[in-house]
Scaffold this motif. Structure first.
Motif, PDB file in Angstrom:
ATOM      1  N   GLU A  70       0.834  -1.204   0.000  1.00 45.64           N
ATOM      2  CA  GLU A  70       0.000   0.000   0.000  1.00 45.64           C
ATOM      3  C   GLU A  70       0.868   1.253   0.000  1.00 45.64           C
ATOM      4  N   GLU A  71       1.908   1.263   0.830  1.00 52.29           N
ATOM      5  CA  GLU A  71       2.812   2.413   0.887  1.00 52.29           C
ATOM      6  C   GLU A  71       3.589   2.571  -0.426  1.00 52.29           C
ATOM      7  N   ILE A  72       3.984   1.440  -1.008  1.00 55.51           N
ATOM      8  CA  ILE A  72       4.705   1.480  -2.285  1.00 55.51           C
ATOM      9  C   ILE A  72       3.805   2.065  -3.365  1.00 55.51           C
ATOM     10  N   ALA A  73       2.544   1.631  -3.385  1.00 58.14           N
ATOM     11  CA  ALA A  73       1.591   2.146  -4.379  1.00 58.14           C
ATOM     12  C   ALA A  73       1.463   3.661  -4.257  1.00 58.14           C
ATOM     13  N   GLY A 106      -1.638   1.744  -9.023  1.00 58.36           N
ATOM     14  CA  GLY A 106      -2.796   1.056  -8.467  1.00 58.36           C
ATOM     15  C   GLY A 106      -2.375   0.197  -7.288  1.00 58.36           C
ATOM     16  N   LYS A 107      -3.332  -0.223  -6.485  1.00 56.75           N
ATOM     17  CA  LYS A 107      -3.004  -0.934  -5.253  1.00 56.75           C
ATOM     18  C   LYS A 107      -2.398  -2.318  -5.489  1.00 56.75           C
ATOM     19  N   ASN A 108      -2.727  -2.986  -6.604  1.00 52.01           N
ATOM     20  CA  ASN A 108      -2.200  -4.329  -6.884  1.00 52.01           C
ATOM     21  C   ASN A 108      -0.907  -4.318  -7.700  1.00 52.01           C
ATOM     22  N   THR A 109      -0.565  -3.194  -8.267  1.00 53.30           N
ATOM     23  CA  THR A 109       0.602  -3.111  -9.144  1.00 53.30           C
ATOM     24  C   THR A 109       1.914  -3.436  -8.442  1.00 53.30           C
ATOM     25  N   PRO A 110       2.197  -2.901  -7.246  1.00 52.14           N
ATOM     26  CA  PRO A 110       3.466  -3.247  -6.600  1.00 52.14           C
ATOM     27  C   PRO A 110       3.630  -4.753  -6.355  1.00 52.14           C
ATOM     28  N   ALA A 111       2.565  -5.446  -6.012  1.00 52.68           N
ATOM     29  CA  ALA A 111       2.648  -6.898  -5.798  1.00 52.68           C
ATOM     30  C   ALA A 111       2.968  -7.603  -7.117  1.00 52.68           C
ATOM     31  N   ARG A 112       2.350  -7.166  -8.208  1.00 54.85           N
ATOM     32  CA  ARG A 112       2.631  -7.755  -9.528  1.00 54.85           C
ATOM     33  C   ARG A 112       4.090  -7.521  -9.911  1.00 54.85           C
ATOM     34  N   TRP A 113       4.575  -6.306  -9.703  1.00 49.03           N
ATOM     35  CA  TRP A 113       5.963  -5.985 -10.038  1.00 49.03           C
ATOM     36  C   TRP A 113       6.930  -6.804  -9.185  1.00 49.03           C
ATOM     37  N   ALA A 114       6.651  -6.891  -7.888  1.00 47.26           N
ATOM     38  CA  ALA A 114       7.532  -7.658  -7.001  1.00 47.26           C
ATOM     39  C   ALA A 114       7.571  -9.123  -7.430  1.00 47.26           C
ATOM     40  N   LYS A 115       6.427  -9.654  -7.830  1.00 54.73           N
ATOM     41  CA  LYS A 115       6.377 -11.048  -8.284  1.00 54.73           C
ATOM     42  C   LYS A 115       7.182 -11.225  -9.570  1.00 54.73           C
ATOM     43  N   GLU A 116       7.105 -10.260 -10.462  1.00 54.39           N
ATOM     44  CA  GLU A 116       7.876 -10.313 -11.712  1.00 54.39           C
ATOM     45  C   GLU A 116       9.373 -10.388 -11.424  1.00 54.39           C
ATOM     46  N   VAL A 117       9.850  -9.511 -10.545  1.00 52.74           N
ATOM     47  CA  VAL A 117      11.273  -9.493 -10.209  1.00 52.74           C
ATOM     48  C   VAL A 117      11.655 -10.777  -9.470  1.00 52.74           C
ATOM     49  N   LEU A 118      10.782 -11.249  -8.588  1.00 49.01           N
ATOM     50  CA  LEU A 118      11.041 -12.481  -7.855  1.00 49.01           C
ATOM     51  C   LEU A 118      11.190 -13.662  -8.820  1.00 49.01           C
TER      52      LEU A 118
END
Length: 161
Positions: free
Chosen positions: A125-128, A134-146
């Protein structure tokens, strides 16, 4: 529709089982990478403390020379600490490679979201808010890098080949 005989049914079932096992193995590797990153700061601090002045010689040549072959427990501790240091080093190198890749592509913000979440321990949430997404974008990006980190750390095994 024709019915399958017992032999064909067994083959189909075997294919499904093999597929499921491969899927679980891939999921486990990704989980292990995620687990490594969730504990990265603890592992890094552990290595730094072992290498600090207060521990010099504690795990160095003096102790190793004193160990006999039957000191299985102490040898095991030394090997574990060495493996931890090697793994942290591999993670550090892989993170540098990924940071450079995202920088070159002009998409460093994707790596930055990953870094903020796993290294700086900032919530999605803080990253967004910080990255104005958007609220789900940081999780998607983190998963991509992971996923990319998973490949760098585990190589072809991460691809399930």
């Amino acid at each position: 529709m024709a019915t399958l005989n017992v032999s064909e049914q067994a083959k189909e079932l075997a294919k499904e089982v093999v597929f499921e096992i491969k899927k679980q193995q891939k999921d486990k590797r990704l989980h292990n990478t995620k687990l490594l990153m969730k504990n990265y700061d603890k592992l890094k601090n552990h290595i730094e403390k072992v290498n600090s002045d207060g521990f010099k010689g504690y795990f160095g040549e003096e102790l190793q020379d004193a160990l006999e072959e039957n000191d299985i427990f102490l040898n095991s501790v030394l090997r574990t600490k060495a493996r931890t240091a090697q793994m942290v080093s591999c993670i550090d190198i892989s993170l540098e490679i990924l940071a450079d890749e995202y920088e070159e592509n002009g998409t460093y913000y994707i790596y930055d979201a990953f870094h903020m979440y796993y290294i700086e321990k900032i919530t999605y949430e803080e990253i967004a808010e910080r990255l104005n997404t958007g609220k789900n974008t940081p999780a998607r990006w983190a998963k991509e890098v992971l996923n990319k980190l998973n490949i760098l750390l585990w190589g072809v095994e991460a691809l399930g080949i």
